[in-house]
Scaffold this motif. Structure first.
Motif, PDB file in Angstrom:
ATOM      1  N   ASP A  57      -2.687   4.559  -2.143  1.00  7.00           N
ATOM      2  CA  ASP A  57      -3.847   3.791  -1.686  1.00  7.00           C
ATOM      3  C   ASP A  57      -4.391   4.304  -0.360  1.00  7.00           C
ATOM      4  N   LEU A  58      -3.587   5.102   0.332  1.00  8.11           N
ATOM      5  CA  LEU A  58      -3.949   5.585   1.663  1.00  8.11           C
ATOM      6  C   LEU A  58      -3.489   7.025   1.793  1.00  8.11           C
ATOM      7  N   LEU A  59      -4.377   7.894   2.287  1.00  8.34           N
ATOM      8  CA  LEU A  59      -4.061   9.315   2.414  1.00  8.34           C
ATOM      9  C   LEU A  59      -4.102   9.731   3.878  1.00  8.34           C
ATOM     10  N   LEU A  60      -3.027  10.361   4.330  1.00  4.20           N
ATOM     11  CA  LEU A  60      -2.970  10.963   5.656  1.00  4.20           C
ATOM     12  C   LEU A  60      -3.075  12.472   5.481  1.00  4.20           C
ATOM     13  N   LEU A  61      -4.085  13.075   6.094  1.00  2.00           N
ATOM     14  CA  LEU A  61      -4.318  14.511   5.927  1.00  2.00           C
ATOM     15  C   LEU A  61      -3.764  15.263   7.127  1.00  2.00           C
ATOM     16  N   SER A  62      -2.586  15.845   6.936  1.00  2.32           N
ATOM     17  CA  SER A  62      -1.947  16.637   7.981  1.00  2.32           C
ATOM     18  C   SER A  62      -2.112  18.122   7.663  1.00  2.32           C
ATOM     19  N   VAL A  63      -3.357  18.504   7.422  1.00  4.64           N
ATOM     20  CA  VAL A  63      -3.728  19.877   7.106  1.00  4.64           C
ATOM     21  C   VAL A  63      -4.192  20.539   8.404  1.00  4.64           C
ATOM     22  N   VAL A  76       4.688   9.559  -0.429  1.00  6.54           N
ATOM     23  CA  VAL A  76       4.642  10.842  -1.126  1.00  6.54           C
ATOM     24  C   VAL A  76       4.231  11.906  -0.111  1.00  6.54           C
ATOM     25  N   LEU A  77       4.998  12.988  -0.035  1.00  2.00           N
ATOM     26  CA  LEU A  77       4.693  14.100   0.869  1.00  2.00           C
ATOM     27  C   LEU A  77       4.341  15.316   0.025  1.00  2.00           C
ATOM     28  N   TRP A  78       3.085  15.746   0.130  1.00  3.04           N
ATOM     29  CA  TRP A  78       2.624  16.909  -0.636  1.00  3.04           C
ATOM     30  C   TRP A  78       2.494  18.120   0.276  1.00  3.04           C
ATOM     31  N   GLY A  79       2.921  19.267  -0.251  1.00  3.83           N
ATOM     32  CA  GLY A  79       2.719  20.521   0.460  1.00  3.83           C
ATOM     33  C   GLY A  79       2.500  21.644  -0.527  1.00  3.83           C
ATOM     34  N   ARG A  80       1.580  22.521  -0.232  1.00  4.35           N
ATOM     35  CA  ARG A  80       1.316  23.663  -1.108  1.00  4.35           C
ATOM     36  C   ARG A  80       2.560  24.553  -1.163  1.00  4.35           C
ATOM     37  N   GLY A  81       3.097  24.736  -2.362  1.00  8.53           N
ATOM     38  CA  GLY A  81       4.282  25.560  -2.525  1.00  8.53           C
ATOM     39  C   GLY A  81       5.561  24.879  -2.096  1.00  8.53           C
ATOM     40  N   GLN A  82       5.506  23.577  -1.811  1.00  9.43           N
ATOM     41  CA  GLN A  82       6.708  22.858  -1.387  1.00  9.43           C
ATOM     42  C   GLN A  82       7.651  22.697  -2.574  1.00  9.43           C
ATOM     43  N   MET A  86       0.852  -1.196   0.000  1.00 12.53           N
ATOM     44  CA  MET A  86       0.000   0.000   0.000  1.00 12.53           C
ATOM     45  C   MET A  86       0.884   1.241   0.000  1.00 12.53           C
ATOM     46  N   LYS A  87       0.687   2.127  -0.976  1.00 15.03           N
ATOM     47  CA  LYS A  87       1.461   3.357  -1.072  1.00 15.03           C
ATOM     48  C   LYS A  87       0.757   4.451  -0.276  1.00 15.03           C
ATOM     49  N   ILE A  88       1.533   5.174   0.497  1.00 12.57           N
ATOM     50  CA  ILE A  88       0.998   6.196   1.385  1.00 12.57           C
ATOM     51  C   ILE A  88       1.316   7.570   0.834  1.00 12.57           C
ATOM     52  N   ALA A  89       0.335   8.475   0.895  1.00  8.80           N
ATOM     53  CA  ALA A  89       0.573   9.886   0.608  1.00  8.80           C
ATOM     54  C   ALA A  89       0.162  10.696   1.823  1.00  8.80           C
ATOM     55  N   ILE A  90       0.996  11.660   2.156  1.00  6.58           N
ATOM     56  CA  ILE A  90       0.719  12.558   3.272  1.00  6.58           C
ATOM     57  C   ILE A  90       0.467  13.941   2.699  1.00  6.58           C
ATOM     58  N   LEU A  91      -0.698  14.483   2.982  1.00  6.30           N
ATOM     59  CA  LEU A  91      -1.089  15.784   2.460  1.00  6.30           C
ATOM     60  C   LEU A  91      -0.893  16.828   3.541  1.00  6.30           C
ATOM     61  N   GLY A  92       0.113  17.669   3.344  1.00  3.71           N
ATOM     62  CA  GLY A  92       0.467  18.665   4.340  1.00  3.71           C
ATOM     63  C   GLY A  92       1.895  18.458   4.795  1.00  3.71           C
ATOM     64  N   SER A  93       2.772  19.394   4.451  1.00  6.76           N
ATOM     65  CA  SER A  93       4.204  19.234   4.743  1.00  6.76           C
ATOM     66  C   SER A  93       4.661  20.103   5.898  1.00  6.76           C
TER      67      SER A  93
END
Length: 311
Positions: free
Chosen positions: A62-68, A26-32, A1-8
């Protein structure tokens, strides 16, 4: 399972570091724009962590962690709901939405996908990032899905304990921030450690009173997401909420760019308490203090002048 974290931010980046040691993230951040994390200077993310400012790069996860941040979560879900809805979601923020009075899981439930979970408990991002042992609560109404998420997100040093009491886990994580501000005020004003201990004890009773009124379970508040998190955030200057309270107690300015979720939570909780006739003296005092409606001296006096009663 691939993990994405939304919020850096600090917590999202720390989770990326911890989970990236076990597999691709995958680590996503606005303007990162790079791998440097402003809130965690010196953090070196594993090569297994892909850092991006393009939300489309999280679509394969497959799994999203929302660190917003909590007060931004509702808008984020409204803007990106179609992209989020079909996958398991784990909220990694603490608080109560100031506009709606909802917790993070309740906001995610509006998407209608798999039962969302919340990850909460006593933790500082810096500790998680460098691999220090940490225990958290993972709460999900669907216990089978919760068990799957627990196994996937636990590591040798990041231990997750499972619960189905989402409300209790959410409120423990939210309300302890309010008490941490109050504890910081106590220390900042020079009232001493004995006064802080009293504040924490009566604050915990207030947390329990509010949570039980919203159908949470008492044992959840006695666990990691309630009592454990309360102890951590009321006793360390690493806590943003405690540090904010310290500044208030000392009459000093505080960095306005620093997120202090307890301030918004205090306002939301005090408002709910008024409508439901709940006795919430600490939350009410913190809300009035952060809004500038009372002074530190008046806030302290309001609590010390309450009628004596049986414990």
């Amino acid at each position: 399972m691939k993990i994405a974290i939304l919020g850096s931010g600090a917590f999202g980046a720390a989770l990326a570091a911890a989970l990236g040691r076990e597999g691709p993230v995958v680590l996503w951040g606005r303007g990162q724009a790079g791998r440097e994390i402003r809130r965690l200077p010196g953090l070196v993310l594993p090569e297994t962590v892909t850092v991006t400012a393009d939300l489309a790069e999280t679509d394969s996860a497959d799994l999203l962690l929302l660190s917003v941040p909590m007060q931004a979560l509702g808008r984020f879900v409204a803007d990106h709901g179609a992209r989020l809805a079909s996958r398991p979601l784990v909220a990694c923020c603490k608080g109560v939405d100031l506009t709606t009075g909802l917790g993070p899981v309740e906001i995610l439930e509006t998407l209608g996908g798999p039962a969302p979970a919340v990850l909460t408990g006593p933790s500082f991002a810096a500790d998680i990032a460098i691999g220090l042992p940490t225990a958290l609560t993972l709460a999900c109404r669907d216990d089978m899905l919760g068990a799957h998420l627990q196994a996937r997100l636990s590591t040798p040093v990041l231990r997750l304990y499972r619960s189905t009491d989402v409300m209790g886990a959410e409120l423990g994580g939210a309300l302890k921030n309010v008490m941490a501000i109050a504890a910081g005020v106590v220390i900042g004003a020079g009232l001493g450690d004995s006064a802080r201990a009293a504040l924490m004890t009566r604050g915990y009773a207030e947390m329990l009173r509010f949570a039980l009124a919203r159908s949470a379970r008492a044992e959840t508040l006695a666990g990691l997401s309630g009592f454990g998190d309360l102890v951590l955030t009321c006793t360390s200057s690493q806590s943003r909420n405690f540090s904010f309270g310290l500044s208030l107690g000392r009459g000093e300015s505080f960095d306005p760019a620093t997120t202090v979720e307890g301030a918004a939570t205090a306002r939301a909780v005090a408002r709910i308490g008024r409508t439901q006739a709940l006795d919430l003296p600490v939350s009410t005092a913190v809300a009035a203090l952060v809004d500038g409606r009372i002074t530190v001296t008046e806030a302290i006096q309001s609590l010390l002048s309450r009628p004596l009663k049986q414990e």
